[in-house]
Design a protein around this motif. Sequence first.
Motif, mmCIF file in Angstrom:
data_model
loop_
_atom_site.group_PDB
_atom_site.id
_atom_site.type_symbol
_atom_site.label_atom_id
_atom_site.label_comp_id
_atom_site.label_asym_id
_atom_site.label_seq_id
_atom_site.Cartn_x
_atom_site.Cartn_y
_atom_site.Cartn_z
ATOM 1 N N GLN A 85 0.833 -1.204 0.000
ATOM 2 C CA GLN A 85 0.000 0.000 0.000
ATOM 3 C C GLN A 85 0.871 1.259 0.000
ATOM 4 O O GLN A 85 0.561 2.244 -0.654
ATOM 5 N N ILE A 86 1.982 1.203 0.757
ATOM 6 C CA ILE A 86 2.879 2.354 0.825
ATOM 7 C C ILE A 86 4.296 1.947 0.429
ATOM 8 O O ILE A 86 5.019 2.708 -0.207
ATOM 9 N N SER A 87 4.715 0.746 0.771
ATOM 10 C CA SER A 87 6.069 0.281 0.491
ATOM 11 C C SER A 87 6.259 0.033 -1.003
ATOM 12 O O SER A 87 5.295 0.013 -1.781
ATOM 13 N N ALA A 88 7.548 -0.160 -1.397
ATOM 14 C CA ALA A 88 7.873 -0.327 -2.818
ATOM 15 C C ALA A 88 8.896 -1.445 -2.995
ATOM 16 O O ALA A 88 9.682 -1.760 -2.092
ATOM 17 N N TRP A 89 8.862 -2.016 -4.212
ATOM 18 C CA TRP A 89 9.782 -3.106 -4.555
ATOM 19 C C TRP A 89 10.277 -2.902 -5.986
ATOM 20 O O TRP A 89 9.516 -2.505 -6.872
ATOM 21 N N SER B 49 13.434 -4.609 -8.921
ATOM 22 C CA SER B 49 14.516 -5.576 -9.135
ATOM 23 C C SER B 49 14.867 -5.628 -10.615
ATOM 24 O O SER B 49 14.070 -5.271 -11.480
ATOM 25 N N ASN B 50 16.096 -6.074 -10.891
ATOM 26 C CA ASN B 50 16.525 -6.415 -12.237
ATOM 27 C C ASN B 50 17.350 -7.685 -12.143
ATOM 28 O O ASN B 50 17.295 -8.382 -11.135
ATOM 29 N N SER B 51 18.131 -7.993 -13.157
ATOM 30 C CA SER B 51 18.847 -9.279 -13.156
ATOM 31 C C SER B 51 19.889 -9.379 -12.043
ATOM 32 O O SER B 51 20.200 -10.476 -11.578
ATOM 33 N N THR B 52 20.423 -8.260 -11.584
ATOM 34 C CA THR B 52 21.522 -8.316 -10.598
ATOM 35 C C THR B 52 21.215 -7.609 -9.284
ATOM 36 O O THR B 52 22.025 -7.682 -8.364
ATOM 37 N N SER B 53 20.087 -6.912 -9.183
ATOM 38 C CA SER B 53 19.828 -6.118 -7.980
ATOM 39 C C SER B 53 18.350 -6.206 -7.591
ATOM 40 O O SER B 53 17.465 -6.212 -8.467
ATOM 41 N N ALA B 54 18.088 -6.261 -6.279
ATOM 42 C CA ALA B 54 16.720 -6.252 -5.747
ATOM 43 C C ALA B 54 16.677 -5.299 -4.556
ATOM 44 O O ALA B 54 17.568 -5.332 -3.694
ATOM 45 N N ARG B 55 15.627 -4.448 -4.494
ATOM 46 C CA ARG B 55 15.531 -3.452 -3.424
ATOM 47 C C ARG B 55 14.114 -3.385 -2.871
ATOM 48 O O ARG B 55 13.130 -3.381 -3.619
ATOM 49 N N THR B 56 14.052 -3.312 -1.529
ATOM 50 C CA THR B 56 12.787 -3.132 -0.818
ATOM 51 C C THR B 56 12.827 -1.802 -0.074
ATOM 52 O O THR B 56 13.796 -1.528 0.646
ATOM 53 N N ILE B 57 11.773 -0.991 -0.246
ATOM 54 C CA ILE B 57 11.630 0.263 0.508
ATOM 55 C C ILE B 57 10.361 0.141 1.347
ATOM 56 O O ILE B 57 9.255 0.012 0.812
ATOM 57 N N ILE B 58 10.536 0.142 2.660
ATOM 58 C CA ILE B 58 9.415 -0.069 3.583
ATOM 59 C C ILE B 58 9.093 1.246 4.280
ATOM 60 O O ILE B 58 9.943 1.811 4.979
ATOM 61 N N ASN B 59 7.843 1.712 4.089
ATOM 62 C CA ASN B 59 7.389 2.950 4.700
ATOM 63 C C ASN B 59 6.384 2.588 5.789
ATOM 64 O O ASN B 59 5.233 2.228 5.509
ATOM 65 N N SER B 60 6.810 2.662 7.047
ATOM 66 C CA SER B 60 5.961 2.263 8.160
ATOM 67 C C SER B 60 5.139 3.459 8.637
ATOM 68 O O SER B 60 5.690 4.482 9.033
ATOM 69 N N THR B 61 3.809 3.307 8.598
ATOM 70 C CA THR B 61 2.923 4.413 9.000
ATOM 71 C C THR B 61 2.404 4.277 10.424
ATOM 72 O O THR B 61 1.834 5.232 10.961
ATOM 73 N N ASP B 62 2.599 3.089 11.048
ATOM 74 C CA ASP B 62 2.131 2.888 12.420
ATOM 75 C C ASP B 62 3.021 1.875 13.115
ATOM 76 O O ASP B 62 4.018 1.413 12.554
ATOM 77 N N ALA B 63 2.631 1.489 14.325
ATOM 78 C CA ALA B 63 3.455 0.569 15.114
ATOM 79 C C ALA B 63 3.504 -0.825 14.512
ATOM 80 O O ALA B 63 4.425 -1.603 14.791
ATOM 81 N N GLN B 64 2.521 -1.154 13.668
ATOM 82 C CA GLN B 64 2.511 -2.485 13.059
ATOM 83 C C GLN B 64 3.615 -2.612 12.012
ATOM 84 O O GLN B 64 4.215 -3.660 11.856
ATOM 85 N N GLY B 65 3.870 -1.546 11.302
ATOM 86 C CA GLY B 65 4.892 -1.596 10.263
ATOM 87 C C GLY B 65 4.506 -2.471 9.102
ATOM 88 O O GLY B 65 3.331 -2.738 8.855
ATOM 89 N N GLU B 66 5.486 -2.945 8.354
ATOM 90 C CA GLU B 66 5.230 -3.793 7.196
ATOM 91 C C GLU B 66 6.423 -4.712 6.982
ATOM 92 O O GLU B 66 7.568 -4.367 7.300
ATOM 93 N N THR B 67 6.129 -5.892 6.436
ATOM 94 C CA THR B 67 7.166 -6.874 6.087
ATOM 95 C C THR B 67 7.032 -7.252 4.615
ATOM 96 O O THR B 67 5.925 -7.495 4.138
ATOM 97 N N VAL B 68 8.170 -7.299 3.916
ATOM 98 C CA VAL B 68 8.198 -7.684 2.504
ATOM 99 C C VAL B 68 9.129 -8.874 2.353
ATOM 100 O O VAL B 68 10.262 -8.852 2.862
ATOM 101 N N SER B 69 8.668 -9.937 1.648
ATOM 102 C CA SER B 69 9.458 -11.153 1.455
ATOM 103 C C SER B 69 9.553 -11.483 -0.028
ATOM 104 O O SER B 69 8.551 -11.403 -0.754
ATOM 105 N N ALA B 70 10.761 -11.865 -0.479
ATOM 106 C CA ALA B 70 10.985 -12.281 -1.866
ATOM 107 C C ALA B 70 11.729 -13.611 -1.858
ATOM 108 O O ALA B 70 12.713 -13.780 -1.115
#
Length: 476
Positions: free
Chosen positions: A83-87, A89-110
């Motif tokens: 909803q807010i976070s971003a993902w 990737s390409n052949s050699t690089s993968a990036r996760t940007i996690i934007n936490s809006t509350d105490a629950q936060g967010e988890t991203v798995s690949a």
Amino acid sequence: MHPSRQATRILSGLMSSGRTSSCLVIGLIAVIVLLNPVYLGSSLGHAPTLTVQSGSTSTANAILTTTPLNLTQPNLNASRSFQISAWSSNSTSARTIINSTDAQGETVSAVWPLDQSGMAQAETIKYDFEFATSVPVKGSSGPRITASVGLTSSTYNNWYAQNRTPAYPNNTKTLSVVNIEGSYANGSSRRSLLLQAQQVTNASGGNGTTLFQQEFPGYAAGDGVFHRYSIEIDLQSNRTIWIVDDTIIAMFKLSFVPANMVLIASATDTGNLAVATLEGPVQTALLPLVPITSTPFTSTPITLSISSGGQVQISNFTTSLGQISSLQDQIDRLSGQVGNLTSQNAQLQARNSQWFSQWWFSIVWGLLGAVVGGFVLVSSARMRTGRKDITSESGRASSCPHCGGQMPPEATFCGVCGTTLREARSLCPGCGEQMPAASLYCGHCGTQIPVGDPISPNRSHTSASGSIDENRETWR
């Protein structure tokens, strides 16, 4: 005549003339220049041969394979469906940007599945990658991020509903590198690198047992710097080695063939913005040339050979299609490496051939020319010195042994007392040739030489005798 004496006479004859010595020097220099391999080219010299051998560094019966892992299509999940976070990737690089809006936060798995059809009989498998974490924006409780890169022994079954992390069957083993930046329950800060091994004990509840864990406080987590990690799995000795920034820092007795590579990142507390990035993962495996029979297919020993053209050929075997495909890929890579080494060897020989022949033979011929030239120069100097000695010797005045009077060098008698200074020679009145003083006849034409007149050939014998008597009276 003895050869050594003849050579001595020839050398003495050559040294007797300054003009001959000069010609000798010029001739020797010409011979040296003409025979020098620098001018003749590299055909006379032999460049050193570079021998290139290919094979494994650990055993002669193994092939080392290197495979970059493609990060473009992971099995991806997020606890809040991005909803807010971003993902990205390409052949050699993968990036996760996690934007936490509350105490629950967010988890991203690949999760990336690994094709391990040819890894069952590997001796060692190593995974190299670069990993960095950072918290560009801190939350209300400070920076918070937990991110890991791991390997699992089996493929995931589904996703945990609570945090959307992958769920694995019981007894699944994992190896991972973890960055933690946050705070403890008592409020103190925590910033650590964890190296750990775990085993799933309750697949439905997501519970696991920590088999090994080593913590390095204050290192790597949250600094935004790419650190280089290696997880090396030695299947023969049943151990795993963690290497951080090219230094072995942990080891544990556990090994398995990985089925998945996993990147998990999470952030909590209001306002936290966290980033986790995985770069350039590479799998390196050491595989035996003759795989152990472990399939229902009948197998016979594999025969490998390298042809004269540098190509690797395989024959005399029967095995499964998966093993054939994997082994053929290994052969193609080995053939390419052999071809590259052969090309590099040929280029190196071509560059070294001319340089080596010119360098080595120029020195040898230069030294030979210097020795011969020095010998000729010394001989010429000695000849000039000998001529000066002869000239000075002949130019000195004659001294009378009777009265000490000084006479010209060519004087025969002393002008003071008449003493004979040197032997007078008789002249033949017929042909004019000089004969010894006691000669009665000319040895050249046979004419009788008048007695007592060694100098004048025109006087008669009688007048000569009279002159001698007069001279004798005068000398007395």
